[in-house]
Design a protein around this motif. Structure first.
Motif, mmCIF file in Angstrom:
data_model
loop_
_atom_site.group_PDB
_atom_site.id
_atom_site.type_symbol
_atom_site.label_atom_id
_atom_site.label_comp_id
_atom_site.label_asym_id
_atom_site.label_seq_id
_atom_site.Cartn_x
_atom_site.Cartn_y
_atom_site.Cartn_z
ATOM 1 N N GLN A 148 0.810 -1.212 0.000
ATOM 2 C CA GLN A 148 0.000 0.000 0.000
ATOM 3 C C GLN A 148 0.850 1.271 0.000
ATOM 4 O OE1 GLN A 148 -3.839 -0.062 2.174
ATOM 5 N NE2 GLN A 148 -3.094 -1.960 3.072
ATOM 6 N N GLY A 149 2.134 1.140 -0.285
ATOM 7 C CA GLY A 149 2.973 2.306 -0.479
ATOM 8 C C GLY A 149 2.877 2.819 -1.906
ATOM 9 N N SER A 150 3.173 4.099 -2.110
ATOM 10 C CA SER A 150 3.136 4.706 -3.444
ATOM 11 C C SER A 150 4.467 5.369 -3.735
ATOM 12 C CB SER A 150 2.018 5.751 -3.532
ATOM 13 O OG SER A 150 0.763 5.152 -3.400
ATOM 14 N N GLY A 151 5.088 4.991 -4.834
ATOM 15 C CA GLY A 151 6.304 5.641 -5.294
ATOM 16 C C GLY A 151 5.982 6.785 -6.235
ATOM 17 N N SER A 152 7.006 7.491 -6.651
ATOM 18 C CA SER A 152 6.775 8.664 -7.503
ATOM 19 C C SER A 152 6.194 8.284 -8.857
ATOM 20 C CB SER A 152 8.089 9.427 -7.699
ATOM 21 O OG SER A 152 9.077 8.586 -8.291
ATOM 22 N N SER A 153 6.395 7.038 -9.313
ATOM 23 C CA SER A 153 5.865 6.613 -10.617
ATOM 24 C C SER A 153 4.673 5.674 -10.485
ATOM 25 C CB SER A 153 6.970 5.916 -11.424
ATOM 26 O OG SER A 153 7.417 4.742 -10.753
ATOM 27 N N SER A 154 4.183 5.450 -9.267
ATOM 28 C CA SER A 154 3.057 4.537 -9.073
ATOM 29 C C SER A 154 1.791 5.109 -9.699
ATOM 30 C CB SER A 154 2.825 4.293 -7.581
ATOM 31 O OG SER A 154 3.949 3.678 -6.989
ATOM 32 N N ASN A 155 1.040 4.243 -10.374
ATOM 33 C CA ASN A 155 -0.228 4.645 -10.974
ATOM 34 C C ASN A 155 -1.059 3.392 -11.226
ATOM 35 O OD1 ASN A 155 0.020 3.725 -13.970
ATOM 36 N ND2 ASN A 155 1.964 4.761 -13.548
ATOM 37 N N SER A 156 -2.304 3.586 -11.623
ATOM 38 C CA SER A 156 -3.188 2.456 -11.924
ATOM 39 C C SER A 156 -3.535 2.406 -13.408
ATOM 40 C CB SER A 156 -4.466 2.554 -11.077
ATOM 41 O OG SER A 156 -4.171 2.377 -9.712
ATOM 42 N N ARG A 157 -2.676 2.988 -14.245
ATOM 43 C CA ARG A 157 -2.982 3.037 -15.668
ATOM 44 C C ARG A 157 -2.409 1.863 -16.442
ATOM 45 N NH1 ARG A 157 -1.677 8.228 -14.165
ATOM 46 N NH2 ARG A 157 0.446 8.049 -14.952
ATOM 47 N N SER A 175 -2.388 40.798 7.566
ATOM 48 C CA SER A 175 -2.358 42.043 8.342
ATOM 49 C C SER A 175 -1.708 41.853 9.705
ATOM 50 C CB SER A 175 -3.791 42.577 8.533
ATOM 51 O OG SER A 175 -4.575 41.643 9.251
ATOM 52 N N ASN A 176 -1.556 40.600 10.145
ATOM 53 C CA ASN A 176 -0.977 40.350 11.469
ATOM 54 C C ASN A 176 0.551 40.241 11.434
ATOM 55 O OD1 ASN A 176 -3.439 40.400 12.818
ATOM 56 N ND2 ASN A 176 -3.800 38.216 12.483
ATOM 57 N N HIS A 177 1.140 40.183 10.265
ATOM 58 C CA HIS A 177 2.596 40.219 10.096
ATOM 59 C C HIS A 177 3.322 39.165 10.957
ATOM 60 C CE1 HIS A 177 1.969 43.898 7.871
ATOM 61 N NE2 HIS A 177 1.349 44.427 8.911
ATOM 62 N N CYS A 178 2.825 37.961 10.955
ATOM 63 C CA CYS A 178 3.473 36.879 11.706
ATOM 64 C C CYS A 178 3.420 35.583 10.909
ATOM 65 C CB CYS A 178 2.820 36.687 13.078
ATOM 66 S SG CYS A 178 1.079 36.223 13.019
ATOM 67 N N ILE A 179 4.234 34.647 11.353
ATOM 68 C CA ILE A 179 4.290 33.325 10.713
ATOM 69 C C ILE A 179 4.163 32.256 11.798
ATOM 70 C CG2 ILE A 179 5.767 31.698 9.482
ATOM 71 C CD1 ILE A 179 6.970 34.007 7.973
ATOM 72 N N THR A 180 3.363 31.242 11.530
ATOM 73 C CA THR A 180 3.239 30.099 12.433
ATOM 74 C C THR A 180 4.078 28.951 11.897
ATOM 75 O OG1 THR A 180 0.991 30.673 13.064
ATOM 76 C CG2 THR A 180 1.667 28.407 13.436
ATOM 77 N N THR A 181 4.889 28.346 12.760
ATOM 78 C CA THR A 181 5.656 27.156 12.398
ATOM 79 C C THR A 181 5.221 26.017 13.309
ATOM 80 O OG1 THR A 181 7.559 28.497 11.729
ATOM 81 C CG2 THR A 181 7.952 26.160 12.137
ATOM 82 N N ASP A 182 4.466 25.077 12.773
ATOM 83 C CA ASP A 182 4.074 23.885 13.530
ATOM 84 C C ASP A 182 4.305 22.607 12.730
ATOM 85 O OD1 ASP A 182 2.122 23.994 11.629
ATOM 86 O OD2 ASP A 182 0.439 24.068 13.017
ATOM 87 N N ARG A 183 4.862 22.773 11.527
ATOM 88 C CA ARG A 183 5.145 21.619 10.672
ATOM 89 C C ARG A 183 6.232 21.988 9.679
ATOM 90 N NH1 ARG A 183 -0.793 21.780 8.122
ATOM 91 N NH2 ARG A 183 -1.132 23.025 9.993
ATOM 92 N N LEU A 184 6.958 20.977 9.231
ATOM 93 C CA LEU A 184 8.017 21.160 8.251
ATOM 94 C C LEU A 184 7.871 20.099 7.172
ATOM 95 C CD1 LEU A 184 11.007 21.673 10.722
ATOM 96 C CD2 LEU A 184 9.800 23.468 9.445
ATOM 97 N N THR A 185 8.254 20.435 5.960
ATOM 98 C CA THR A 185 8.226 19.469 4.865
ATOM 99 C C THR A 185 9.343 18.445 5.044
ATOM 100 O OG1 THR A 185 7.325 21.136 3.381
ATOM 101 C CG2 THR A 185 8.347 19.212 2.364
ATOM 102 N N GLY A 186 9.058 17.209 4.720
ATOM 103 C CA GLY A 186 10.035 16.145 4.892
ATOM 104 C C GLY A 186 11.291 16.351 4.069
ATOM 105 N N ASN A 203 12.763 11.305 4.637
ATOM 106 C CA ASN A 203 11.352 11.554 4.903
ATOM 107 C C ASN A 203 10.633 11.958 3.621
ATOM 108 O OD1 ASN A 203 11.111 10.888 7.583
ATOM 109 N ND2 ASN A 203 11.518 12.956 8.341
ATOM 110 N N ASN A 204 9.329 11.817 3.617
ATOM 111 C CA ASN A 204 8.518 12.064 2.427
ATOM 112 C C ASN A 204 8.429 13.563 2.145
ATOM 113 O OD1 ASN A 204 6.622 12.164 0.408
ATOM 114 N ND2 ASN A 204 5.086 10.959 1.482
ATOM 115 N N PRO A 205 8.942 14.040 1.016
ATOM 116 C CA PRO A 205 8.894 15.477 0.719
ATOM 117 C C PRO A 205 7.503 15.960 0.317
ATOM 118 C CG PRO A 205 9.847 14.282 -1.125
ATOM 119 C CD PRO A 205 9.662 13.276 -0.030
#
Length: 541
Positions: free
Chosen positions: A184-193, A296-307, A311-313
């Motif tokens: 049930q994993g998916s690679g970058s070229s996985s498809n059902s075609r 308008s609030n001029h702030c940034i929230t950091t609660d997650r990062l890209t893999g 890790n999965n990008p």
């Protein structure tokens, strides 16, 4: 005297050669036909329905000590309904018992093979582009064209391979290693075609040390979370997973499969009571609208990062500061199985403004329990489990959100509850029936308004007016789900069972209801009907 000794030595050497030759012959027969009867192996005549059949002469002919009827004992799975359907190796093996079908012995290490091959079909009344694992929180709302289209898929991706390796490190310390994988994993070229090149994934991978005399069990690696309901005790591979074909199970079922360090202590000669503590890999599910989403609030929230790196990008990893802690007490007093569970979690985000920033850390968690009751022994069973607290969305099968954002963008855990009940049994020897009903819900809103902005989760001013109009864009329902509930039922029929495996035929129907918090324009809801069919071949069971 010397002459007599020489004669005895020659006779002994001749006897040794005869025994070695007989063992070699029997080994060749075993390798050629491992499921041949013991009588056939030893070449002894007996009367059968088609003439003579081999039969052993006496107990001394049982060179390997494997019993009177077969060279290999019948296979055995984990003593749970799910274990029988997926050919999971047992949680309570005996390294000194006769070899079973599906087992190999390499020196002092015993290998047990498990798993199955599956051909399945899935029909859904609303198209969510899912395979065998449904996206319950991704059922489309009526403003999406996919909501007005059904889908059908055939799939083999739940087919599973399993291997258990066991041995004794010392005279009292046992070690095992267990690996379970599917596709049930998916690679970058996985498809059902065309090539359908879906990839294997790490489903369960762990090692375990067992000191049965003192009742200590230590596990490290990826396994079912200790929060998962057990069928009995608290040992790995005894989890009470729903019997469904659906790979995402049933809403209300509490579980993850993640990296952990677990210690379990059992008590009593029959290990009827157990306590456990698990330190598990964290991964929060944030949701809602933060004040920093407004420019308008001029702030940034950091609660997650890209893999990055391995890790999965294509997904995110949250900034949790500490592991999840799960504790459990289980009892099997003689009738039924009972357990009480508690969990503690730690969330963190950071609000940054030009030149400075502030971390916000919150502690969340809750508790619950479960039971499995034999209403009619070996015929009908009842199970129930539940969990209530804050920040528990991750542990429900729907993957509801754990937290949203409060004023100053601080993490705000959501109050949540999950519940699952079920009935299952064996009205006939070859037929298993099951039914489950479950729900996961966010108990109350966590929202506020500031100026002209509407923030948090479940805000009453979120626009829901377009959720019933196809192609409308003013529908905030997908990010503000309140409840996911499902009723499902199905069967498993053993169509064939013999020396070379078991063939199962299964069917399942489910109805899923999804409802969002009310907002401007009403309280949106959606639903989906699903029908699944499965053909499973278990070669080692």
């Amino acid at each position: 005297m010397q002459a007599q000794l020489d004669v005895m030595k020659k006779k002994q050497a001749a006897e040794n050669r005869r025994v070695r030759a007989e063992l070699a012959r029997q080994r060749e027969l075993i390798e050629a036909d491992p499921y041949a009867s013991r009588a056939r192996l030893l070449g002894q005549p007996a009367t059968g329905p088609y003439g003579t059949v081999p039969q052993a002469r006496n107990s001394h002919d049982d060179v390997f000590g494997l019993g009177d009827n077969a060279i290999l004992s019948p296979s055995r799975t984990a003593s749970t309904p799910y274990g029988e359907l997926t050919a999971i190796p047992p949680a309570h093996p005996d390294l000194y018992s006769p070899m079973r079908r599906g087992q190999l012995q390499i020196g002092g290490v015993r290998l047990t093979l498990g798993g199955y091959l599956e051909a399945a079909g899935v029909w859904r009344s609303r198209n969510s582009a899912a395979d065998i694992a449904s996206a319950y929180n991704g059922i489309p709302w009526h403003n999406q064209p996919a909501s007005h289209m059904s889908e059908f898929h055939q799939t083999e991706r739940q087919s599973r391979l399993a291997l258990l390796a066991e041995g004794m490190l010392t005279r009292k310390l046992e070690a095992d290693a267990y690996v379970e994988t599917d596709f049930q994993g998916s690679g970058s070229s996985s498809n059902s075609r065309q090539s359908n090149s879906y990839v294997p994934r790490a489903r369960v991978v762990y090692g375990e040390l067992k000191d049965r005399d003192d009742g200590w069990y230590l596990l490290g690696g990826q396994s079912w979370s200790l929060i998962t309901l057990f069928n009995k005790g608290m040992l790995a591979r005894d989890e009470q997973t729903p019997m469904v074909i659906e790979a995402q199970y049933v809403p209300g079922f509490n579980w993850t499969r993640n990296a952990q360090f677990r210690a379990v202590k059992t008590f009593g000669r029959e290990e009827r009571y157990a306590t456990g503590l698990s330190i598990e890999n964290p991964s929060a599910v944030p949701a809602g609208v933060s004040p920093c989403s407004s420019t308008s609030n001029h702030c940034i929230t950091t609660d997650r990062l890209t893999g990055t790196n391995v890790n999965n990008p294509s997904t995110y990893y949250t900034t949790d500061p500490a592991p999840d802690l799960v504790a459990k007490i289980a009892a099997d007093p003689g009738w039924g199985h009972y357990e009480v569970t508690g969990v503690m979690r730690f969330f963190r985000d950071r609000t940054s403004t030009p030149g400075e920033g502030t971390n916000h850390t919150r502690i969340a968690g809750g508790g619950g329990g479960g039971m499995v009751l034999p209403l009619i022994d070996r015929k009908l069973y009842f199970q129930a489990s539940g969990l209530v607290g804050t920040g528990l969305g991750r542990y429900g099968t729907t993957n509801m959100p754990d937290y949203t954002y409060g004023r100053n963008n601080a993490v705000t855990p959501l109050p949540e509850a999950n519940l699952l009940i079920g009935l299952y049994g064996n009205p006939l020897k070859n037929l298993k029936l099951y039914s489950y009903a479950g729900a996961e819900t966010v108990l109350s809103r966590r929202a506020f308004d500031e100026g002209s902005g509407h923030y948090g989760y479940g805000n009453r001013n979120f626009d829901m007016r377009g959720c019933s109009t196809e192609l409308a864009t003013n529908c905030a329902a997908s990010g503000n789900i309140r409840t996911v509930a499902q009723a499902t039922g199905g069967f498993w029929y053993t169509a064939a069972k013999g020396d070379y495996g078991t063939l199962l035929v299964g069917g399942q129907y489910s109805h899923t209801h999804v409802q969002a918090f009310s907002g401007i324009g009403g309280k949106p809801k959606s639903d989906a009907d699903m029908v699944l069919m499965s053909f499973r071949y278990q070669p080692f069971n």
